[in-house]
Scaffold this motif. Structure first.
Motif, PDB file in Angstrom:
ATOM      1  N   VAL A   1      -2.200   5.341   6.399  1.00 20.59           N
ATOM      2  CA  VAL A   1      -3.635   5.124   6.210  1.00 20.59           C
ATOM      3  C   VAL A   1      -3.991   3.728   6.712  1.00 20.59           C
ATOM      4  O   VAL A   1      -3.389   2.750   6.269  1.00 20.59           O
ATOM      5  CB  VAL A   1      -4.006   5.253   4.718  1.00 20.59           C
TER       6      VAL A   1
ATOM      7  N   VAL B   1      -4.930  -1.821  -4.309  1.00 20.88           N
ATOM      8  CA  VAL B   1      -4.307  -2.353  -3.095  1.00 20.88           C
ATOM      9  C   VAL B   1      -5.343  -2.992  -2.171  1.00 20.88           C
ATOM     10  O   VAL B   1      -5.278  -4.175  -1.853  1.00 20.88           O
ATOM     11  CB  VAL B   1      -3.564  -1.233  -2.337  1.00 20.88           C
TER      12      VAL B   1
ATOM     13  N   CYS C   1      -9.054   5.914  -1.020  1.00 21.16           N
ATOM     14  CA  CYS C   1      -9.772   4.946  -0.183  1.00 21.16           C
ATOM     15  C   CYS C   1     -10.328   5.640   1.051  1.00 21.16           C
ATOM     16  O   CYS C   1     -11.474   5.426   1.440  1.00 21.16           O
ATOM     17  CB  CYS C   1      -8.846   3.795   0.204  1.00 21.16           C
TER      18      CYS C   1
ATOM     19  N   CYS D   1       0.855  -1.196   0.000  1.00 23.37           N
ATOM     20  CA  CYS D   1       0.000   0.000   0.000  1.00 23.37           C
ATOM     21  C   CYS D   1       0.886   1.238   0.000  1.00 23.37           C
ATOM     22  O   CYS D   1       1.883   1.289   0.699  1.00 23.37           O
ATOM     23  CB  CYS D   1      -0.899   0.009   1.235  1.00 23.37           C
ATOM     24  N   LYS D   2       0.490   2.236  -0.795  1.00 29.28           N
ATOM     25  CA  LYS D   2       1.347   3.409  -0.970  1.00 29.28           C
ATOM     26  C   LYS D   2       1.152   4.453   0.131  1.00 29.28           C
ATOM     27  O   LYS D   2       1.877   5.427   0.189  1.00 29.28           O
ATOM     28  CB  LYS D   2       1.068   4.062  -2.330  1.00 29.28           C
ATOM     29  N   HIS D   3       0.173   4.287   0.981  1.00 27.68           N
ATOM     30  CA  HIS D   3      -0.104   5.274   2.035  1.00 27.68           C
ATOM     31  C   HIS D   3      -0.085   6.682   1.451  1.00 27.68           C
ATOM     32  O   HIS D   3       0.670   7.563   1.891  1.00 27.68           O
ATOM     33  CB  HIS D   3       0.869   5.095   3.196  1.00 27.68           C
ATOM     34  N   CYS D   4      -0.932   6.847   0.445  1.00 26.01           N
ATOM     35  CA  CYS D   4      -0.990   8.074  -0.351  1.00 26.01           C
ATOM     36  C   CYS D   4      -1.175   9.324   0.501  1.00 26.01           C
ATOM     37  O   CYS D   4      -1.867   9.298   1.529  1.00 26.01           O
ATOM     38  CB  CYS D   4      -2.176   8.015  -1.319  1.00 26.01           C
TER      39      CYS D   4
ATOM     40  N   LYS E   1      -5.889  -4.182   4.433  1.00 25.78           N
ATOM     41  CA  LYS E   1      -4.687  -3.783   3.708  1.00 25.78           C
ATOM     42  C   LYS E   1      -3.563  -3.510   4.699  1.00 25.78           C
ATOM     43  O   LYS E   1      -3.790  -3.536   5.919  1.00 25.78           O
ATOM     44  CB  LYS E   1      -4.949  -2.548   2.862  1.00 25.78           C
TER      45      LYS E   1
ATOM     46  N   CYS F   1      -9.256   2.930  -4.938  1.00 25.81           N
ATOM     47  CA  CYS F   1      -7.794   2.924  -4.867  1.00 25.81           C
ATOM     48  C   CYS F   1      -7.201   2.843  -6.271  1.00 25.81           C
ATOM     49  O   CYS F   1      -7.468   1.896  -6.991  1.00 25.81           O
ATOM     50  CB  CYS F   1      -7.301   1.743  -4.033  1.00 25.81           C
ATOM     51  N   PRO F   2      -6.386   3.826  -6.657  1.00 31.71           N
ATOM     52  CA  PRO F   2      -5.840   3.821  -8.018  1.00 31.71           C
ATOM     53  C   PRO F   2      -4.740   2.785  -8.221  1.00 31.71           C
ATOM     54  O   PRO F   2      -4.281   2.595  -9.343  1.00 31.71           O
ATOM     55  CB  PRO F   2      -5.289   5.237  -8.187  1.00 31.71           C
ATOM     56  N   TYR F   3      -4.298   2.144  -7.136  1.00 30.69           N
ATOM     57  CA  TYR F   3      -3.227   1.151  -7.249  1.00 30.69           C
ATOM     58  C   TYR F   3      -3.724  -0.277  -7.097  1.00 30.69           C
ATOM     59  O   TYR F   3      -2.931  -1.209  -7.157  1.00 30.69           O
ATOM     60  CB  TYR F   3      -2.175   1.395  -6.164  1.00 30.69           C
TER      61      TYR F   3
HETATM   62  S1  SF4 Z   1      -5.606   4.642  -2.090  1.00 26.48           S
HETATM   63 FE1  SF4 Z   1      -4.745   2.570  -2.238  1.00 26.48          FE
HETATM   64  S2  SF4 Z   1      -2.512   2.868  -2.171  1.00 26.48           S
HETATM   65 FE2  SF4 Z   1      -3.443   4.801  -1.448  1.00 26.48          FE
HETATM   66  S3  SF4 Z   1      -3.536   4.551   0.792  1.00 26.48           S
HETATM   67 FE3  SF4 Z   1      -5.504   3.799  -0.014  1.00 26.48          FE
HETATM   68  S4  SF4 Z   1      -5.215   1.578  -0.295  1.00 26.48           S
HETATM   69 FE4  SF4 Z   1      -3.156   2.491  -0.062  1.00 26.48          FE
END
Ligand code: SF4
Ligand code: SF4
Lengths: 341, 337
Positions: free
Chosen positions: B185, B206, B168, B160-163, B218, B202-204
């Motif tokens: 996150v 995850v 999300c 997870c990128k912890h954007c 996650k 989530c754009p990735y």
């Molecule tokens: S959007 Fe996806 S990658 Fe970013 S914090 Fe949430 S789960 Fe992680």
């Protein structure tokens, strides 16, 4: 698992997208397009890399029947509230009664579908822990908390034939919230990373608004006496025009993300939706001219099914766009290239 | 395109103080991961350590047949995923003339063990990592004279990128997803009602729903360990320090130095992914050093947080609602007969 065969003549039967992609500039594969139905491509074949053809996004976990059904019933209810109020205040009780009952029934069913789709249905009330404008689902939940009881009250007063003043007030209030209930669901879909839901966010609310109008008008045409069905007929025809025009505009503006709307099951549903909506409008106009109740019922049935087909088509197209890395990678790559990277 | 302007860093754009913006007045520095895939050996110690520490259930024992990667991707029961990519490309500089198109591998296989030049008992085949003595280097050997191979294996531990702007978290209607004081996150499993909205947001790709349990799961960046001053389990277990944990600012500096070092060493492909606060998600709390384009690893090349466009979406929906109301009102206007 039947993988590719390695023979003396090289690799045979390799599946596209499963080949190890190579390097930044070498060996980008041309991916074989679509499901091989010979449909006309809207854009030239995309060339892109991916991780063994695996999707970038996780597949939406929503069940089609629950969520597409929820979108449909929400639209049906929202626009029915408008017909109910219109009928009530212009002296068309025969139109108002089925519209009120339809709105109450549809919104109850749609709430049931929403709760059923939760992984933990018992925790539905957690939706009301917070109010978050950044979450269309939170906004929608609060909207429904206000809207559903109003509809139930209006319908109850109608059935009981008492508390008329209260019933009228509830009917009017429901008509104020109804349009929001019918269109917020477009934001619900668009506010995701799913290409075919997100890219159409400017036009999708209008598509859903038009589709809600046809559904509610359809119900009214089936259930209301011909003498009072005029407004429903007009609203349905206007709604059909709005839906068809907005849908075309949406596809034009979506770029590659429009492709899943033109393929497979989603395509069949959307084609059917278009035909039913347009056909329903023609039948409705005709039923008005010829004063034939059977035509009105046919028009209503066409609109009701067409509106449902539209929601399911849009739903499935989005899921398909999430399952193919092409729709995520290619537009993003193009964006980077346009920015000179 | 609309929406490209800065919205005060709340939904989009650089946000130097994520924890502060989330309501922590004196938060510790933002913590994150720097995953340097150039030293990853694909041992999957991180996957195992994550499962052990967080008691993540088994995620299917399958053989994919696509590569040595049988985990396939991130999900509810996979919070670290080691991608494995096999490419026809040398790791460093290109070595011309090392192709062996003219070798009949089937004939060679038939001679296995019977021929002094093939592997097997009594063979004279060279030990791995060395070109055969006297072999016309670059003609039949897959090894170039300096020991480099024609193939390269890329391995990368995804997470997870912890954007900075986490879609999300933005779309979660219950508040189950929240921003911690470390800027990470995390899902509160006792609040999540399994509405599933975060999954397509989530754009990735995850976060995902656990089927039997209904809730989503996650990476938490080991919130429990961080609270006790320990590093996350994956970083702790990584034998090559491919996964580095620390204050994000420090990691970004270290990563830039590492890229410069790799470029100097003749690895021009090395690049950072997700480290820039100017990208579509405001920068990742967990970023990467990659040796190829992101999509090769299954990462989106230019992700944008969907809520960047949310104000615009609400505007359009409001306009559509008004149109619907107008359309209905117009239908009731009595036409002159
Ligand atoms: S959007 Fe996806 S990658 Fe970013 S914090 Fe949430 S789960 Fe992680
Ligand atoms: S599934 Fe859980 S964490 Fe995800 S958006 Fe819904 S309530 Fe929030």
């Amino acid at each position: 698992m039947s993988g590719p065969d390695v023979t003396r003549d090289g690799v045979q039967g390799a599946r596209p997208g499963r080949q190890a992609p190579t390097g930044a500039h070498a060996g980008r594969r041309r991916r074989r397009r679509g499901r091989g139905r010979g449909e006309q491509p809207m854009v030239p074949d995309a060339v892109f890399s991916s991780y063994y053809g695996k999707p970038v996004l996780n597949r939406p976990t929503w069940k089609a029947l629950d969520i597409a059904g929820y979108l449909y019933l929400g639209g049906l209810a929202g626009a029915s509230s408008l017909l109910a109020a219109g009928g009530q205040f212009t002296g068309r009780p025969g139109l108002a009664a089925p519209a009120k009952l339809g709105a109450a029934g549809a919104i109850s069913l749609s709430l049931a579908a929403l709760v059923h789709d939760l992984g933990r249905p018992a925790r539905f009330l957690n939706m009301l822990r917070v109010f978050k404008p950044t979450s269309p689902m939170s906004v929608g939940s609060w909207l429904l908390v206000g809207y559903a009881p109003l509809n139930l009250a209006a319908a109850a007063a109608e059935v009981a034939g008492r508390y008329r003043l209260l019933g009228s007030a509830a009917t009017a209030a429901a008509a104020v919230l109804g349009p929001a209930v019918a269109t917020y669901t477009a934001v619900l879909l668009s506010d995701t990373a799913v290409p075919s839901w997100h890219e159409g966010y400017r036009q999708l609310p209008f598509v859903f608004a038009g589709s809600a109008a046809t559904a509610a008008s359809g119900l009214a045409l089936v259930a209301a006496p011909a003498a009072e069905a005029g407004p429903a007929r007009r609203m349905g025809v206007l709604g059909a025009a709005l839906e068809l025009a907005a849908f075309r505009a949406m596809k034009r503006h979506m770029g590659l993300a429009a492709e899943p709307l033109e393929q497979g099951g989603a395509h069949r549903l959307l084609r059917a939706a278009e035909a039913l909506t347009a056909g329903g409008a023609a039948l409705a106009v005709l039923s008005g001219r010829m004063r034939d109740r059977r035509l009105a019922v046919a028009a209503g049935a066409a609109w009701l099914t067409g509106s449902a087909a539209l929601r399911f088509g849009v739903f499935h197209a989005g899921v398909a766009s999430a399952e193919d890395p092409k729709y995520t990678v290619v537009p993003q790559r193009e964006r980077l290239r346009a920015r000179g990277r | 395109m609309g929406g490209d302007e800065d919205r005060g860093g709340l939904l989009y754009g650089p946000q130097p103080d994520v924890a502060g913006a989330a309501g922590y007045p004196d938060a510790p520095p933002r913590m994150g991961f720097f995953t340097d895939t150039s030293v990853c050996i694909g041992c999957k110690a991180c996957e195992v350590a994550c499962k052990e520490w967080n008691a993540v259930p088994e995620d299917g024992l399958e053989l994919t047949g696509m590569s040595y990667d049988n985990t396939q991707g991130l999900g509810a029961d996979t919070w670290r995923h080691v991608a494995f990519i096999e490419q026809r490309k040398p790791f460093g500089g290109q070595e011309p003339g090392v192709a062996h198109d003219d070798v009949d591998v089937f004939a060679a296989a038939a001679r296995l063990g019977t021929d002094a030049g093939s592997p097997g008992p009594g063979s004279t085949a060279p030990p791995p990592g060395q070109a055969p003595a006297g072999a016309p280097a670059g003609r039949i050997s897959p090894l170039s004279p300096d020991g480099r191979t024609e193939l390269r294996w890329l391995m990368a531990s995804d997470v997870c990128k912890h954007c900075t702007h986490a879609a999300c978290l933005d779309v979660c209607p219950t508040g189950a997803l929240f921003r911690t004081e470390f800027g990470t996150v995390v899902v509160q499993e006792d609040v999540c009602n399994g509405c599933g909205y975060c999954v397509p947001a989530c754009p990735y790709g995850v976060i995902d729903q656990r089927e039997d349990d209904g809730r989503v799961w996650k990476c938490t960046l080991c919130y429990d360990r961080l609270g006790a001053g320990m590093e996350p389990a994956c970083a702790k277990s990584c034998p090559t320090e491919s996964i580095q944990f620390g204050p994000l600012e420090e990691l970004r500096e270290r990563a830039r130095a590492r890229v410069a070092q790799l470029h100097a060493a003749g690895v021009p492909d090395a690049r950072l992914y997700g480290e820039s606060p100017d990208d579509g998600v405001g920068g990742d709390g967990a970023f990467f050093l990659l040796l190829d384009e992101p999509e090769v690893y299954g990462l989106p090349p230019d992700p944008v947080v969907t809520t960047r466009d949310l104000p615009d979406m609400w505007r359009h929906a409001a306009l559509a609602a008004l149109s619907l109301a107008a359309l209905a009102a117009g239908s009731f206007v009595r036409r002159p007969r």
